[in-house]
Design an enzyme around this catalytic site. Structure first.
Site, PDB file in Angstrom:
ATOM      1  N   ASP A 236     -12.843  -7.397  -9.092  1.00  0.00           N
ATOM      2  CA  ASP A 236     -11.665  -7.032  -8.296  1.00  0.00           C
ATOM      3  C   ASP A 236     -11.915  -7.475  -6.863  1.00  0.00           C
ATOM      4  O   ASP A 236     -12.845  -6.995  -6.212  1.00  0.00           O
ATOM      5  CB  ASP A 236     -11.443  -5.514  -8.385  1.00  0.00           C
ATOM      6  CG  ASP A 236     -10.113  -5.086  -7.779  1.00  0.00           C
ATOM      7  OD1 ASP A 236      -9.555  -5.828  -6.942  1.00  0.00           O
ATOM      8  OD2 ASP A 236      -9.621  -3.995  -8.130  1.00  0.00           O
TER       9      ASP A 236
ATOM     10  N   ASP B 211      -4.665  -9.156  -3.372  1.00  0.00           N
ATOM     11  CA  ASP B 211      -5.591  -8.299  -4.127  1.00  0.00           C
ATOM     12  C   ASP B 211      -5.417  -8.676  -5.598  1.00  0.00           C
ATOM     13  O   ASP B 211      -4.297  -8.705  -6.098  1.00  0.00           O
ATOM     14  CB  ASP B 211      -5.153  -6.854  -3.836  1.00  0.00           C
ATOM     15  CG  ASP B 211      -5.972  -5.781  -4.528  1.00  0.00           C
ATOM     16  OD1 ASP B 211      -6.956  -6.104  -5.202  1.00  0.00           O
ATOM     17  OD2 ASP B 211      -5.605  -4.593  -4.379  1.00  0.00           O
TER      18      ASP B 211
ATOM     19  N   HIS C 291      -4.269  -0.049   0.515  1.00  0.00           N
ATOM     20  CA  HIS C 291      -3.613   0.894  -0.411  1.00  0.00           C
ATOM     21  C   HIS C 291      -2.493   1.630   0.278  1.00  0.00           C
ATOM     22  O   HIS C 291      -2.618   2.789   0.654  1.00  0.00           O
ATOM     23  CB  HIS C 291      -4.624   1.869  -1.011  1.00  0.00           C
ATOM     24  CG  HIS C 291      -5.458   1.225  -2.067  1.00  0.00           C
ATOM     25  ND1 HIS C 291      -6.818   1.094  -1.961  1.00  0.00           N
ATOM     26  CD2 HIS C 291      -5.110   0.653  -3.234  1.00  0.00           C
ATOM     27  CE1 HIS C 291      -7.276   0.460  -3.031  1.00  0.00           C
ATOM     28  NE2 HIS C 291      -6.257   0.167  -3.818  1.00  0.00           N
TER      29      HIS C 291
ATOM     30  N   GLU D 244      -1.702  -3.070 -11.038  1.00  0.00           N
ATOM     31  CA  GLU D 244      -3.052  -3.131 -11.614  1.00  0.00           C
ATOM     32  C   GLU D 244      -3.277  -2.122 -12.729  1.00  0.00           C
ATOM     33  O   GLU D 244      -3.860  -1.073 -12.507  1.00  0.00           O
ATOM     34  CB  GLU D 244      -4.129  -3.009 -10.539  1.00  0.00           C
ATOM     35  CG  GLU D 244      -4.030  -1.856  -9.584  1.00  0.00           C
ATOM     36  CD  GLU D 244      -5.220  -1.824  -8.609  1.00  0.00           C
ATOM     37  OE1 GLU D 244      -6.352  -1.997  -9.037  1.00  0.00           O
ATOM     38  OE2 GLU D 244      -4.971  -1.638  -7.407  1.00  0.00           O
TER      39      GLU D 244
HETATM   40 MN    MN Z   1      -7.859  -4.785  -6.545  1.00  0.00          MN
HETATM   41 MN    MN Z   2      -5.377  -3.064  -5.805  1.00  0.00          MN
END
Ligand code: MN
Ligand code: MN
Length: 306
Positions: free
Chosen positions: A102, A113, A180, A205
């Protein structure tokens, strides 16, 4: 992931969004990340040091003209998220490992991301479940869609494979220097979410598991971010805060710091200046797979940037 950001930080970040600049720079950050992801996947093999892959990712992002948006995460098997190696970490990938790579990059704070699961064993279906769920989630996106529709599509896709979504890991919005941000994109069916507007940048995700579908925190914690600015007295604490100033509100790894004694980091966390991102592991020790893309909401669909 859970929200734990100071309201004033969030407001500052939202105020500073210039939509066309956001889209341009997110696309560029995504191009960098796509290339790094392809290269990094090839390095993940039994016997290779986890640290070697993390350092490759982080330096390659810089070489290609972006900055890491957070430390390279390489969570393995039941660990779902937030594992990054320590300084001088000698641990290696093992035969049979299920590795979630990730990674994030940013250009002037505009973040991309993305995540992919690398299977060094025999978990092809579990990997496919997360991939199919991501595809299904992206397919329902268009301007005006309720985020509840994304959650429903993800949950259904994972269940078709006979697995469960991890309910306390979520997708999220992306705002300048905030990896986030709202809105939360749930990986299961909820009654009502929020409507997505054209131009909104989000990361979807899904996590799939053969366990019960919930993660809990482990003691291990190598990732931190600054959540509020307060004066500190200790010299070493001041040095650390000076050193991490450049990451603004983005997460950083303890191994990126010149010196980071646990006692000082612990004090900064207790004082509400730093927050930690402990490794999150499936509570029933189920295996976990993940797939993630950053997308831009468009009038009639979604533009995948990663
Ligand atoms: Mn991520
Ligand atoms: Mn993420």
């Amino acid at each position: 992931m859970e929200k734990l950001i100071n309201d004033s930080i969030l407001e500052d970040s939202m105020e500073n969004v210039d939509e066309s600049e956001a889209i341009k720079k997110t696309i560029k950050a995504g191009e960098v990340l796509k290339k790094v992801k392809e290269e990094a996947v090839k390095l993940i093999k039994p016997g290779v040091k986890i640290l070697e892959v993390a350092e490759f990712v982080e330096s390659r992002i810089k070489e290609l003209g972006a900055e890491p948006a957070f430390p390279c995460n390489l969570s393995i098997n039941s660990d779902a998220a937030h594992f990054t190696p320590k300084k001088n970490d000698s641990r290696v990938f093992k035969d049979g490992d299920l590795v979630k790579l990730d990674i994030g990059s940013h250009i002037d704070g505009y973040i991309a991301d993305t995540a992919v699961t690398v299977d060094l064993g025999d978990n092809e279906n579990l990997v496919e479940a997360a991939k199919a769920a991501l595809k299904a989630g992206i397919e329902v996106v268009h301007a005006g869609v309720d985020t509840a529709e994304i959650g429903k599509a993800i949950e259904n896709a994972i269940k078709e494979f006979g697995y469960k979504p991890v309910v306390n890991l979520t997708g999220h919005g992306l705002l300048p220097y905030l990896a986030h941000a709202p809105p939360t994109i749930y990986n299961f069916s909820i009654e009502r979410g929020v409507k997505l507007e054209e131009g909104t940048i989000i990361a979807i995700e899904p996590f799939a598991t053969n366990g019960i579908g919930k993660v809990v925190e482990k003691a291990e914690c190598e990732i931190y971010s600054v959540v509020s600015k307060k004066p500190v007295r200790m010299k070493m604490a001041r040095q650390i805060l000076k050193e991490v100033e450049r990451y603004k509100t983005l997460p950083f790894a303890k191994r990126w710091l010149t010196k980071a004694p646990d006692v000082i980091i612990g004090k900064l966390v207790r004082d509400g200046i730093l927050r930690g991102y402990p490794v999150l592991t499936e509570v029933s020790n189920g295996l976990v797979s993940q797939a993630e893309h950053t997308i831009i909401v468009e009038e009639n669909g979604a533009r995948i940037v990663t």
